[in-house]
Design a protein around this motif. Structure first.
Motif: not given
Length: 159
Positions: A49-50, A61-63, A68-71, A139-144
């Motif tokens: 989709v992205w 990177g944002a996608a 990760g956030q959805l997971w 969690a650490a990798a997908s944190t913004t």
């Protein structure tokens, strides 16, 4: 030619005598497989989709962080967003990690030939610990700054 009703019986594997195999290796492999399969299952549609959205102003990177956030959301982790906290998980999204971990545990039990409750407990620990570490890494990798896991939300509801 055999039909479905006339299949030959399954071969019984002969149990090898000797020292009991450690569940650490198969458990870590099962945990990595379950985490990887979940990330891929959620990542492919989201990244497609992205990639096909010509109006997307975000990079790869944002996608990938969104995957990760959805997971993590599928695992029941609440996510803090600028407007509040998202903690409601769709049932299908919650069933994905459950089904993958169930399959990984069954594979580990079959490969180790688990017969007792003590062996099963060791296998559960051998899968759960690496899986928890992988969850922490995701969690650490997908944190913004805008979206981050909110593990403290569960405690707020108890007060």
């Amino acid at each position: 030619m055999t039909t479905t009703l006339e299949r030959p019986p399954l071969r019984r594997q002969v149990r090898r005598e000797g020292p009991e195999r450690s569940p650490l290796g198969p458990g870590a492999v099962a945990a990595a497989w379950a985490a990887g399969a979940g990330l891929v299952a959620l990542g492919i549609p989201l990244l497609l989709v992205w990639a096909t959205d010509s109006r997307a102003g975000s990079g790869a990177g944002a996608a990938t962080r969104a995957v990760g956030q959805l997971w993590l959301l599928g695992h029941g982790t609440a996510m803090r967003v600028p407007g509040g906290t998202v903690g409601v998980v769709p049932l299908g999204l919650a069933l994905l990690p459950l089904a993958l971990l169930h399959r990984a545990g069954r594979h580990g039990a079959r490969s180790l030939e688990v017969t007792g409750l003590a062996q099963a407990g060791r296998l559960v620990a051998a899968v759960a610990f690496p899986y928890a570490i992988l969850c922490a890494v995701v969690a650490a990798a997908s944190t913004t700054p805008q979206v981050r896991p909110a593990p403290d939300v569960c405690g707020e509801h108890r007060r």
